[in-house]
Design a protein around this motif. Sequence first.
Motif, PDB file in Angstrom:
ATOM      1  N   THR A  92      13.821  -4.106   2.964  1.00  0.00           N
ATOM      2  CA  THR A  92      12.956  -3.423   1.994  1.00  0.00           C
ATOM      3  C   THR A  92      12.832  -4.212   0.699  1.00  0.00           C
ATOM      4  O   THR A  92      11.741  -4.348   0.139  1.00  0.00           O
ATOM      5  CB  THR A  92      13.491  -2.012   1.723  1.00  0.00           C
ATOM      6  OG1 THR A  92      13.546  -1.285   2.951  1.00  0.00           O
ATOM      7  CG2 THR A  92      12.606  -1.282   0.728  1.00  0.00           C
ATOM      8  N   ALA A 125       9.370   0.534   1.103  1.00  0.00           N
ATOM      9  CA  ALA A 125       8.982  -0.439   0.081  1.00  0.00           C
ATOM     10  C   ALA A 125       7.796   0.042  -0.741  1.00  0.00           C
ATOM     11  O   ALA A 125       7.794  -0.093  -1.977  1.00  0.00           O
ATOM     12  CB  ALA A 125       8.670  -1.783   0.734  1.00  0.00           C
ATOM     13  N   THR A 132       3.100  -9.499   2.985  1.00  0.00           N
ATOM     14  CA  THR A 132       4.373  -8.854   2.637  1.00  0.00           C
ATOM     15  C   THR A 132       5.503  -9.285   3.558  1.00  0.00           C
ATOM     16  O   THR A 132       6.667  -9.039   3.248  1.00  0.00           O
ATOM     17  CB  THR A 132       4.255  -7.327   2.727  1.00  0.00           C
ATOM     18  OG1 THR A 132       4.012  -6.952   4.088  1.00  0.00           O
ATOM     19  CG2 THR A 132       3.143  -6.803   1.834  1.00  0.00           C
ATOM     20  N   GLU A 184       8.295   2.127  -3.690  1.00  0.00           N
ATOM     21  CA  GLU A 184       8.859   1.458  -4.860  1.00  0.00           C
ATOM     22  C   GLU A 184       7.827   0.602  -5.577  1.00  0.00           C
ATOM     23  O   GLU A 184       7.643   0.708  -6.791  1.00  0.00           O
ATOM     24  CB  GLU A 184      10.058   0.589  -4.428  1.00  0.00           C
ATOM     25  CG  GLU A 184      11.214   1.368  -3.843  1.00  0.00           C
ATOM     26  CD  GLU A 184      11.923   2.213  -4.875  1.00  0.00           C
ATOM     27  OE1 GLU A 184      11.915   1.835  -6.064  1.00  0.00           O
ATOM     28  OE2 GLU A 184      12.481   3.264  -4.498  1.00  0.00           O
ATOM     29  N   TRP A 185       7.137  -0.269  -4.806  1.00  0.00           N
ATOM     30  CA  TRP A 185       6.267  -1.225  -5.494  1.00  0.00           C
ATOM     31  C   TRP A 185       4.942  -0.640  -5.943  1.00  0.00           C
ATOM     32  O   TRP A 185       4.359  -1.107  -6.929  1.00  0.00           O
ATOM     33  CB  TRP A 185       6.058  -2.499  -4.673  1.00  0.00           C
ATOM     34  CG  TRP A 185       5.420  -2.402  -3.327  1.00  0.00           C
ATOM     35  CD1 TRP A 185       6.033  -2.537  -2.126  1.00  0.00           C
ATOM     36  CD2 TRP A 185       4.022  -2.210  -3.024  1.00  0.00           C
ATOM     37  NE1 TRP A 185       5.121  -2.434  -1.094  1.00  0.00           N
ATOM     38  CE2 TRP A 185       3.883  -2.235  -1.622  1.00  0.00           C
ATOM     39  CE3 TRP A 185       2.880  -2.025  -3.811  1.00  0.00           C
ATOM     40  CZ2 TRP A 185       2.652  -2.075  -0.981  1.00  0.00           C
ATOM     41  CZ3 TRP A 185       1.652  -1.868  -3.184  1.00  0.00           C
ATOM     42  CH2 TRP A 185       1.550  -1.890  -1.782  1.00  0.00           C
ATOM     43  N   ILE A 214       9.387  -5.661  -1.203  1.00  0.00           N
ATOM     44  CA  ILE A 214       9.059  -5.306  -2.584  1.00  0.00           C
ATOM     45  C   ILE A 214       8.848  -6.561  -3.420  1.00  0.00           C
ATOM     46  O   ILE A 214       7.869  -6.672  -4.181  1.00  0.00           O
ATOM     47  CB  ILE A 214      10.162  -4.428  -3.192  1.00  0.00           C
ATOM     48  CG1 ILE A 214      10.211  -3.067  -2.487  1.00  0.00           C
ATOM     49  CG2 ILE A 214       9.951  -4.241  -4.700  1.00  0.00           C
ATOM     50  CD1 ILE A 214      11.405  -2.218  -2.871  1.00  0.00           C
ATOM     51  N   GLU A 273       5.419  -7.609  -5.496  1.00  0.00           N
ATOM     52  CA  GLU A 273       5.471  -7.661  -6.959  1.00  0.00           C
ATOM     53  C   GLU A 273       5.322  -9.083  -7.477  1.00  0.00           C
ATOM     54  O   GLU A 273       4.639  -9.310  -8.482  1.00  0.00           O
ATOM     55  CB  GLU A 273       6.775  -7.039  -7.454  1.00  0.00           C
ATOM     56  CG  GLU A 273       6.857  -5.535  -7.184  1.00  0.00           C
ATOM     57  CD  GLU A 273       8.102  -4.886  -7.751  1.00  0.00           C
ATOM     58  OE1 GLU A 273       8.989  -5.624  -8.247  1.00  0.00           O
ATOM     59  OE2 GLU A 273       8.205  -3.647  -7.696  1.00  0.00           O
TER      60      GLU A 273
END
Length: 278
Positions: A224, A256, A216, A259-260, A228, A232
Amino acid sequence: MQKDQLFTRRRMLLAGGAALGAAGTAGVVLASDTGEPVRTAAAPAAGPQARQALAPSAFRLQPVTGYGPPRAAPRKLEVRKEPILRISGRGRRMMLTFDDGPNPEYTPHILDTLAEHGVRAMFFVCGECVAGNKELLARMAEAGHVVGNHTWTHPLLTTLGRKQIRSEMERTSDVIEDAYGERPQWFRAPYGAWNRAAFQLGAEMGMEPMAWTVDTTDWMEPGTATIIDQVENGAAPGVVVLSHDAGGDRTQTVRAIREWLPYLLDSGYHFTVPARRV
């Protein structure tokens, strides 16, 4: 443990570790959605996937329990020459891993998000961090997360002698057993820097070497949105995701994952952990 001072070296070593891991082909034994072990084989190479939303994951937590007497002698494993870096199995399965913790400021938020969505993950912890935060490992055990060994002080193993490496690994396994309820069955080398001693000693202690497929880059604190995008865009069956819940300011990581994670669940991905060996 001043990992922020090792930023440049960390960047180089993580990149090198990913390159080394790319050669790995071994599969992992996973815990199925029903809680039964599923032995898997190697998965095809990961790549960006079309992100068509599917039904949300129905995966739910099933806590693990401790076993055996304290300091029970581990079952020795075959010595690998390279770390495991991906999983496979039926459906769109992925594995989430978090390194360097636990940290009382960031780890609880990550655990909250995982619990909210009924997802289990792996936490590769450093012994010196566990010593002052044993309650966080107890919480991981209750939630069914898998805890792995990430050494005591997060050193560069390739610069240490065999006796030092053994001490780093053994002390960490001991404190994990005290806090988590069982000895770890997985090991990850700091910075992704492996050597023969790490593979041999890990096998002697009953631990398989685990690397990752998707970084990541949260250790760089890139923002952030970048974190993400990394997850993704890298999502694919068999992927092992590397994140961090300590070792620096992990505010971006906390934001993050909120969200993901739901996005990937809604897109049909399932998140699993290795089954416990008996």
